[in-house]
Write an enzyme that holds these catalytic residues in place. Structure first.
Site, short mmCIF file in Angstrom:
data_model
loop_
_atom_site.label_atom_id
_atom_site.label_comp_id
_atom_site.label_asym_id
_atom_site.label_seq_id
_atom_site.Cartn_x
_atom_site.Cartn_y
_atom_site.Cartn_z
N SER A 180 -1.56 0.20 -0.13
CA SER A 180 -2.72 0.11 0.76
C SER A 180 -3.73 -0.91 0.26
O SER A 180 -3.83 -1.19 -0.94
CB SER A 180 -3.42 1.47 0.87
OG SER A 180 -2.57 2.41 1.48
N1 SAH Z 1 -0.72 5.78 -0.66
C1 SAH Z 1 0.16 4.64 -0.76
C2 SAH Z 1 0.40 4.00 0.59
C3 SAH Z 1 1.85 3.95 0.87
S1 SAH Z 1 2.34 3.46 2.49
C4 SAH Z 1 -0.37 3.64 -1.74
O1 SAH Z 1 -1.48 3.81 -2.25
O2 SAH Z 1 0.33 2.70 -2.07
C5 SAH Z 1 2.74 5.02 3.20
C6 SAH Z 1 3.81 5.82 2.56
O3 SAH Z 1 4.02 6.99 3.38
C7 SAH Z 1 5.18 5.13 2.47
O4 SAH Z 1 5.59 5.12 1.14
C8 SAH Z 1 6.09 6.02 3.34
O5 SAH Z 1 7.41 6.12 2.83
C9 SAH Z 1 5.38 7.35 3.29
N2 SAH Z 1 5.71 8.29 4.37
C10 SAH Z 1 5.90 8.02 5.69
N3 SAH Z 1 6.16 9.16 6.34
C11 SAH Z 1 6.14 10.17 5.43
C12 SAH Z 1 6.35 11.58 5.47
N4 SAH Z 1 6.62 12.22 6.60
N5 SAH Z 1 6.23 12.28 4.32
C13 SAH Z 1 5.94 11.67 3.17
N6 SAH Z 1 5.73 10.35 3.04
C14 SAH Z 1 5.84 9.61 4.16
#
Ligand code: SAH
Length: 221
Positions: free
Chosen positions: A69
């Protein structure tokens, strides 16, 4: 990742300080959030060989089509959660682990759920090298984490088509849910839902934002 990979040079520290000033200018007010952002070396969670992008205020691709993010978004979501030290916080979407590290730096007890196992394993390796205590889970985060509920705060870091009921159920009274919601998978509005009593919630619709889609049972198919 090994302990010896946890490098934080004076250049990194200087760039981070400048990024934190930028976040302040963009409207982040909480000193606790700004110092947490200043305390977490973003390069540990960032793809290798992209040195010049680490401290830009932008999201960046990580493996498996996901993103780390944008720093502003991490600070903004963290500020909206209004957490205090010792609060039990659930994050959905561990991804790189960066947001979770910022929550740890806020003094929270962090639970984080990730769908994509290799991403979770990579983040786990970083937290182990750091010696940080965090509770990581592999699975469908749209179901929350009923076995460890209730939480003081829940932050969703992927864009949801609607607000899964599971999250409000798993909040303590007074707890807050921060979640990007949109009817298109690539554009959302940040929403904050406060559980004001066992049966009532208050909803705030906030800034426009862009997250990768929340997949799973109560997410995008
Ligand atoms: N918080 C992270 C942002 C990652 S992007 C950071 O700081 O880098 C969002 C993430 O959500 C991705 O890794 C994706 O695989 C995950 N994601 C999407 N749907 C999901 C679900 N149902 N349960 C858990 N994770 C999920």
């Amino acid at each position: 990742m090994k302990k010896t990979d946890l490098i934080d040079t004076l250049i990194h520290q200087g760039q981070r300080k400048r990024l934190v000033d930028e976040l302040k200018h963009k409207g982040i007010q909480s000193d606790a959030v700004l110092s947490a952002m200043n305390a977490v070396p973003r390069q540990w969670f960032f793809p290798k060989d992209f040195e010049q992008f680490i401290y830009r205020d932008a999201a960046f691709p990580i493996d498996h089509g996901q993103t780390i993010s944008q720093p502003y978004t991490v600070a903004y979501q963290t500020e909206l959660l209004g957490i205090s030290r010792g609060d039990k916080v659930l994050e959905i979407g561990t991804g790189s682990g960066y947001q979770a590290a910022v929550l740890l730096a806020m003094g929270a007890e962090v639970y984080s759920v990730e769908y994509i196992l290799p991403l979770l394993q990579k983040a786990d390796g970083i937290f182990k090298a750091m010696g940080s205590q965090i509770h990581l889970f592999h699975g469908d985060g749209t179901l929350g984490l009923p076995s460890h509920a209730p939480f003081d705060a829940i932050v969703v870091t992927a864009g949801a088509p609607s607000v899964p009921e599971t999250y409000v159920k798993q909040l303590k009274v007074g707890g807050k849910l921060v979640i990007p919601v949109g009817d298109q998978s690539d554009e959302q509005k940040m929403m904050r839902i406060t559980k004001v009593s066992a049966t009532q919630t208050k909803t705030e619709i906030l800034q426009d934002c862009k997250f990768v889609p929340l997949k799973g049972t109560l997410g995008w198919k």
